[in-house]
Design a protein around this motif. Structure first.
Motif, short mmCIF file in Angstrom:
data_model
loop_
_atom_site.label_atom_id
_atom_site.label_comp_id
_atom_site.label_asym_id
_atom_site.label_seq_id
_atom_site.Cartn_x
_atom_site.Cartn_y
_atom_site.Cartn_z
N ARG A 162 0.83 -1.21 0.00
CA ARG A 162 0.00 0.00 0.00
C ARG A 162 0.86 1.26 0.00
O ARG A 162 0.57 2.23 -0.71
CB ARG A 162 -0.93 -0.01 1.22
CG ARG A 162 -2.04 -1.04 1.14
CD ARG A 162 -3.11 -0.76 2.17
NE ARG A 162 -2.56 -0.82 3.53
CZ ARG A 162 -2.50 -1.91 4.27
NH1 ARG A 162 -2.99 -3.06 3.79
NH2 ARG A 162 -2.01 -1.88 5.49
N GLN A 165 2.37 1.78 -3.43
CA GLN A 165 1.38 2.22 -4.40
C GLN A 165 1.02 3.69 -4.20
O GLN A 165 0.89 4.46 -5.17
CB GLN A 165 0.11 1.35 -4.28
CG GLN A 165 -0.89 1.57 -5.40
CD GLN A 165 -0.34 1.17 -6.75
OE1 GLN A 165 0.33 0.16 -6.87
NE2 GLN A 165 -0.63 1.96 -7.78
N ALA A 166 0.88 4.11 -2.94
CA ALA A 166 0.56 5.51 -2.68
C ALA A 166 1.70 6.43 -3.11
O ALA A 166 1.47 7.50 -3.69
CB ALA A 166 0.27 5.69 -1.18
N ALA A 168 3.90 5.81 -5.48
CA ALA A 168 3.95 5.82 -6.94
C ALA A 168 2.85 6.71 -7.52
O ALA A 168 3.09 7.46 -8.48
CB ALA A 168 3.83 4.39 -7.48
N ASN A 169 1.64 6.65 -6.95
CA ASN A 169 0.55 7.49 -7.44
C ASN A 169 0.87 8.97 -7.25
O ASN A 169 0.58 9.80 -8.12
CB ASN A 169 -0.75 7.13 -6.73
CG ASN A 169 -1.24 5.74 -7.10
OD1 ASN A 169 -0.87 5.20 -8.13
ND2 ASN A 169 -2.07 5.16 -6.24
N LYS A 170 1.46 9.31 -6.11
CA LYS A 170 1.82 10.70 -5.85
C LYS A 170 2.87 11.19 -6.85
O LYS A 170 2.77 12.31 -7.38
CB LYS A 170 2.35 10.84 -4.43
CG LYS A 170 2.73 12.25 -4.06
CD LYS A 170 3.25 12.32 -2.63
CE LYS A 170 3.67 13.75 -2.27
NZ LYS A 170 4.21 13.83 -0.90
N VAL A 172 3.45 10.03 -9.90
CA VAL A 172 2.86 10.15 -11.23
C VAL A 172 2.07 11.45 -11.35
O VAL A 172 2.12 12.15 -12.37
CB VAL A 172 1.97 8.93 -11.52
CG1 VAL A 172 1.15 9.15 -12.79
CG2 VAL A 172 2.82 7.68 -11.68
N GLY A 173 1.33 11.79 -10.28
CA GLY A 173 0.59 13.05 -10.31
C GLY A 173 1.50 14.25 -10.42
O GLY A 173 1.19 15.22 -11.14
#
Length: 205
Positions: A162, A165-166, A168-170, A172-173
């Motif tokens: 988790r 993933q968090a 990586a999402n940050k 990418v944004g």
């Protein structure tokens, strides 16, 4: 004198008369300064080369550790061939006990064979001795597999997934925002830059 000969004379910076070439005197001054000797370097004279140890090794006589990149004056001797690749043995002396160490290149395996007085130092890491709960190995999907199968190990694995993933999402944004800010309005950026250039030219004129 032809035009090409004149250019060559100017390039050399001096004139060589045809009589000098025809006499053969130039050959006496063109002989190698190493004529009559085996060569001009240590390998040609004595078969010695500067050998750099490709791996971390251990002398089997005294147990001294030979670090990767340590350099030796090694005797290089031809030892056959593998197809078109030459095989060579490299004999050198240990810095500590002066015993002989011999290696041979192995082009078949892209490696070296340790023939005498030396072996490769193999270093391993045991997770149980280090007090670790297990080795985490990341596969292509980004999942983590732990060697331990207890409940705590499962919780740690799920939490690590988790968190990754968090993060990586940050990231990418952030990259998308950076691209929208700096690269998407390319026409407006180019127009503003050209207007600055025009203003500078008018001021200098």
């Amino acid at each position: 004198m032809s035009g090409s000969a004149l250019k060559a004379t100017q390039a050399d910076g001096y004139y060589i008369p045809p009589s000098y070439i025809e006499s053969g005197d130039y050959k006496k001054k063109s002989l190698s300064q190493h004529a009559g000797s085996k060569g001009s370097n240590q390998f040609q004279l004595n078969g010695v080369v500067r050998f750099e140890m490709p791996f971390k090794c251990v002398c089997t006589t005294c147990g001294a550790v030979v670090g990767k990149g340590t350099r030796f004056n090694a005797r290089k001797v031809a030892a056959g061939s593998f197809y078109t690749s030459k095989l060579y043995t490299f004999a050198m002396k240990c810095y500590t006990c002066k015993s002989e160490m011999v290696l041979r290149n192995n082009p078949e395996k892209a490696d070296y064979d340790f023939l005498k007085g030396i072996r490769r130092k193999v270093e391993t890491w045991d997770t149980s001795e280090a007090g670790s709960r297990g080795v985490f190995d990341m596969n292509v999907k980004g999942e983590l597999k732990a060697t331990s199968s207890d409940a705590m190990g499962k919780l740690e694995r799920d939490k690590a997934i988790r968190d990754r993933q968090a993060k990586a999402n940050k990231r990418v944004g952030e990259l998308i925002s950076l691209q929208d800010r700096d690269y998407r309005p390319d026409y407006d950026n180019n127009s503003a830059l050209r207007s600055v250039f025009r203003r500078d030219r008018k001021e200098k004129a």
